[in-house]
Design a protein around this motif. Structure first.
Motif, PDB file in Angstrom:
ATOM      1  N   ASP A  69       3.352  -7.813  -3.125  1.00 24.77           N
ATOM      2  CA  ASP A  69       4.508  -7.444  -2.316  1.00 24.77           C
ATOM      3  C   ASP A  69       4.577  -8.315  -1.082  1.00 24.77           C
ATOM      4  OD1 ASP A  69       6.498  -5.512  -2.861  1.00 24.77           O
ATOM      5  OD2 ASP A  69       4.966  -3.962  -2.950  1.00 24.77           O
ATOM      6  N   THR A  91       0.970  -2.250  -1.056  1.00 20.18           N
ATOM      7  CA  THR A  91       0.378  -2.860  -2.249  1.00 20.18           C
ATOM      8  C   THR A  91      -0.659  -1.950  -2.898  1.00 20.18           C
ATOM      9  OG1 THR A  91       0.941  -5.062  -1.505  1.00 20.18           O
ATOM     10  CG2 THR A  91      -0.873  -4.898  -3.057  1.00 20.18           C
ATOM     11  N   ASP A  94       1.396   0.279  -5.023  1.00 24.04           N
ATOM     12  CA  ASP A  94       1.890  -0.357  -6.256  1.00 24.04           C
ATOM     13  C   ASP A  94       0.795  -0.419  -7.329  1.00 24.04           C
ATOM     14  OD1 ASP A  94       4.454  -0.699  -5.406  1.00 24.04           O
ATOM     15  OD2 ASP A  94       4.283  -2.834  -4.973  1.00 24.04           O
TER      16      ASP A  94
ATOM     17  N   ASP B  51       5.735  -1.585 -11.351  1.00 25.80           N
ATOM     18  CA  ASP B  51       5.431  -2.073 -10.006  1.00 25.80           C
ATOM     19  C   ASP B  51       4.280  -3.065 -10.000  1.00 25.80           C
ATOM     20  OD1 ASP B  51       7.429  -0.658  -8.842  1.00 25.80           O
ATOM     21  OD2 ASP B  51       6.195   1.039  -8.261  1.00 25.80           O
ATOM     22  N   SER B 108       5.221 -13.913  -5.026  1.00 26.49           N
ATOM     23  CA  SER B 108       6.159 -13.203  -4.156  1.00 26.49           C
ATOM     24  C   SER B 108       7.042 -14.215  -3.433  1.00 26.49           C
ATOM     25  CB  SER B 108       5.405 -12.290  -3.197  1.00 26.49           C
ATOM     26  OG  SER B 108       5.333 -12.842  -1.923  1.00 26.49           O
ATOM     27  N   ASP B 142       7.523 -10.193  -6.650  1.00 27.19           N
ATOM     28  CA  ASP B 142       8.296  -9.431  -5.676  1.00 27.19           C
ATOM     29  C   ASP B 142       9.277 -10.386  -5.018  1.00 27.19           C
ATOM     30  OD1 ASP B 142       8.890  -7.078  -4.056  1.00 27.19           O
ATOM     31  OD2 ASP B 142       7.970  -8.173  -2.399  1.00 27.19           O
ATOM     32  N   LYS B 144      11.924 -10.645  -1.578  1.00 30.04           N
ATOM     33  CA  LYS B 144      12.525 -10.120  -0.359  1.00 30.04           C
ATOM     34  C   LYS B 144      13.537 -11.138   0.142  1.00 30.04           C
ATOM     35  CE  LYS B 144       9.988  -6.314   0.379  1.00 30.04           C
ATOM     36  NZ  LYS B 144       8.945  -6.417  -0.609  1.00 30.04           N
TER      37      LYS B 144
END
Lengths: 350, 350
Positions: A69, A91, A94, B51, B108, B142, B144
């Motif tokens: 993440d 995390t 997760d 996840d 990520s 992930d 963002k």
């Protein structure tokens, strides 16, 4: 053993700022890692000081679970936490919702030139404390620096690995019609704590993020109900989005009773003020659980016996629905569709 | 199975741009993940759609190795690679130099609002191709999104896990006086490829990054010499900084013969023009090897038999030195200290 002084002066942690040298690979970077990161996060693995960490073998038959993440939350500090603790909790959660025991974290930092070293130290201390409390050490890391105006203070990506017992297989695709839908507590606390801080909303008492590591709660839940179908932490997009993800993966519909969903009164009030729906706000210490109907009571009892699940409740039921709709019965007896998050995005909530 | 349309329109991969919705957790994010990331990186683990990823158990006795790297290179595209392939190679190499067999990557992405989806797709395709070629899949990820001006196109953090055989323990602290110091090829190619691109230097032929995954070369090397002492990939700070790290960890000195260090003629010419030292420039597909003196020939033969080690050579020797100095004999017979990288930093080289 050595008479060579590695650094001329100690790191200026009070008034110093991140500069491009701190990411360039030379002595300044080693100093930042030694005096700030390694000191706070100290553990035997990080102390190996190599390009990666060597970790013990898993127990025979245990599968590996891996989750990552990026954390870009703004503001960096908020009631109930900061980007440091969030990056540990997020995390760990997760990994834990996969049914696995979280074991280790890796952390990578993207720092903006000019960022105060004191703020960085505060964030790393918070990370260290969250990792210690959770029993999940940060075993390896990386630091890069970008020029002023090319980042935003600090971004942290954490990656977690965990061990999944051989007979445990929860997953978003495992929900079946008739299953019970439970949540572990109030919805929207983290999202509203961030938004209230951004909007400078003043309430009688502060709205606090629920940021927490859920692996202890989840372990207790698996002890009580080994055959849990689905576990999720409803982060970005909130409960409504998480339920839609599950409905999509499992090919089912979900019906919830809105009156059963606990929302902190101040979060509800702030939602009304800002025109937001708490079911779409992020949570960082809450759990959505789907289990067979006959396991409902055992699961609720296990949740409620843990401090992080005291307000756990059943909120709905999985139904057969080829359209995979998520619907809520409203307190007034009507129905509304809980679609995926749409409209105005709530950026950088985690 | 479903009649529900998940998206109104397909993702606009040609002219579309990243917007804040792509990171908000809702339908736009799911669409970006489905149509861009998952499609390009497709594998059974990523396809689980949870996840995190559930991965097979390691072989009995194998230890876990974990390494993470943030990638912030600018420009995003350069001769010989881009941030996508770099983020695969860089982390595979960090796992491989620990002596481990790289198994899985997590990725990520921090995207800047307004970044062209076409560029993102090109980067992800390059990542996918590098991962496929290396046999190391991206199993979880992930995304963002940050506002325009709060990032710089795209940052990618990759985290790798690998399996380390029970009897293998190379590490930066294992060099001993008398050991041989080898490198696998020319120094400074990656760093100069980036800098030449930034400075718009024109040469007869382009300077190309050496970005490559080294785990195949390293496996061949361990087959030939199971007891290798130290392996490192000399990235940020270049060979000089890597040798200083090893000297510091092992409590030794290192002496190298500068005339033995291969440098591509165009890299040497560009260094002269820009006033830079190739021994301080980053490499992304080169190896520093330290082995017992009696293993030197076997190690060199194994390196040279592999396409990525064709120009491997012995450059020096580990010496007893309480000061832990790294020194070079110059081509003219003098000596110079190779200190850690100091002075002007070379930011965002990887």
């Amino acid at each position: 053993m050595s008479t060579k002084k590695d650094y001329i002066r100690p790191l200026e942690l009070k008034h110093g700022r991140v500069d491009l040298n701190h990411g360039a690979g030379g002595r300044a970077m080693v100093q930042l890692i030694d005096e700030l990161f390694a000191r706070a996060l100290a553990n035997e693995y990080l102390g190996q000081g190599n390009d990666g960490a060597v970790l013990p073998a898993l127990a025979p038959g245990e599968r590996l679970v891996m989750a990552t993440d990026a954390h870009v939350v703004t503001p960096l500090f908020y009631p109930g936490g900061d980007i440091g603790s969030l990056s540990v909790h997020g995390t760990i959660n997760d990994v834990a919702v996969m049914g696995a025991r979280p074991l280790y974290l890796a952390a990578s930092f993207i720092l903006e030139e000019g960022f105060a070293l004191a703020d960085l130290a505060r964030i790393v201390a918070s990370m260290a404390s969250a990792a210690r409390e959770a029993g999940v050490p940060v075993v390896t890391g990386d630091t890069k620096v970008v020029e002023q105006g090319k980042g935003d203070g600090v971004f942290i990506t954490t990656t977690g690995v965990g061990a999944l017992p051989p007979d445990r297989n929860p997953g978003g695709a495992c929900a079946r019609a008739g299953d019970a839908v439970l949540i572990s507590g109030t919805m929207g606390d983290h999202g509203m704590a961030i938004l209230a801080q951004r909007e400078s909303l003043a309430f009688e008492s502060e709205i606090t993020s629920d940021s927490a590591a859920l692996h202890g709660l989840i372990a207790a839940l698996f002890d009580a109900v080994p055959g849990l179908r689905v576990l999720r932490d409803p982060t970005r997009g909130g409960l409504a989005t998480t339920l839609n993800e599950i409905a999509r993966q499992s090919g089912v519909g979900i019906e919830v009773d809105e009156a059963q969903i606990p929302v902190h009164p101040q979060v509800a009030a702030a939602c009304e003020l800002l025109g937001l729906d708490p079911l779409y706000l992020a949570n960082e210490g809450k759990l959505v659980v789907i289990c067979a109907p006959e396991d409902t009571d055992k699961a609720l009892a296990a949740l409620r016996a843990h401090p992080l699940g005291a307000r756990a409740t059943r909120i709905g039921t999985v139904v057969a629905d080829p359209h995979r709709f998520v619907q809520a019965r409203t307190p007034l007896g009507g129905r509304r569709m809980l679609d995926w998050l749409t409209g105005e995005p709530l950026p950088r909530i985690c």
